[in-house]
Write an enzyme that holds these catalytic residues in place. Sequence first.
Site, PDB file in Angstrom:
ATOM      1  N   HIS A  78       8.501  56.048   7.868  1.00 25.46           N
ATOM      2  CA  HIS A  78       8.159  55.545   6.535  1.00 25.46           C
ATOM      3  C   HIS A  78       8.481  56.689   5.574  1.00 25.46           C
ATOM      4  O   HIS A  78       8.697  57.825   6.015  1.00 25.46           O
ATOM      5  CB  HIS A  78       6.664  55.183   6.448  1.00 25.46           C
ATOM      6  N   HIS A 135       8.048  59.054   1.828  1.00 24.34           N
ATOM      7  CA  HIS A 135       7.177  59.568   0.773  1.00 24.34           C
ATOM      8  C   HIS A 135       8.038  60.079  -0.369  1.00 24.34           C
ATOM      9  O   HIS A 135       9.142  60.564  -0.145  1.00 24.34           O
ATOM     10  CB  HIS A 135       6.309  60.736   1.267  1.00 24.34           C
ATOM     11  N   ASP A 158      16.403  65.642   0.819  1.00 24.11           N
ATOM     12  CA  ASP A 158      16.340  64.402   0.042  1.00 24.11           C
ATOM     13  C   ASP A 158      17.112  63.273   0.726  1.00 24.11           C
ATOM     14  O   ASP A 158      18.250  63.455   1.157  1.00 24.11           O
ATOM     15  CB  ASP A 158      16.904  64.636  -1.365  1.00 24.11           C
ATOM     16  N   GLU A 208       2.345  65.039  -1.293  1.00 18.94           N
ATOM     17  CA  GLU A 208       2.879  63.964  -0.452  1.00 18.94           C
ATOM     18  C   GLU A 208       2.611  62.610  -1.119  1.00 18.94           C
ATOM     19  O   GLU A 208       3.390  61.666  -1.004  1.00 18.94           O
ATOM     20  CB  GLU A 208       2.259  64.012   0.939  1.00 18.94           C
TER      21      GLU A 208
HETATM   22 NI    NI Z   1       3.490  59.904   5.980  1.00 13.39          NI
END
Ligand code: NI
Length: 137
Positions: A41, A43, A81, A126
Amino acid sequence: MPRVTVHRRAHFNSAHRLYRKDWSDEKNAEIFGKCSNPNFHGHNYELVVSLTGEIDKETGYVFDLGKLKKIIKEEVEEPFDHKNLNIEVEEFKNLNPTAENISVVIYHKLRRIIPSHLDIEITLYETPRNFVTYSGK
Ligand code: NI
């Protein structure tokens, strides 16, 4: 001379999964929650690099923020990135990419380049509410 801290903000989006290979999926889910999703996933990381030192008598700068911008781009933004940290970034192949560990990795990458008379502090968000700081101790 007064000691002043200068700051530069930067941003990168990365995917990760928090887990230990030696733990079961169940234990990883219990300890790391959503951040242990096996399918990864992302951030939106917000980074603040802070340099503290004396003001240079000739330039009036602590450190040229244009130079700092370029260093952060080359050392952090370009390698991290739009990358999967676990898979694509060498430093995290065997290191859990928590915000804590990411901040330590960034610190050491910058420490090699930033002049030694300047103190470095890394602040890494985060999420807008969860963030860590590391200053090399
Ligand atoms: Ni995470």
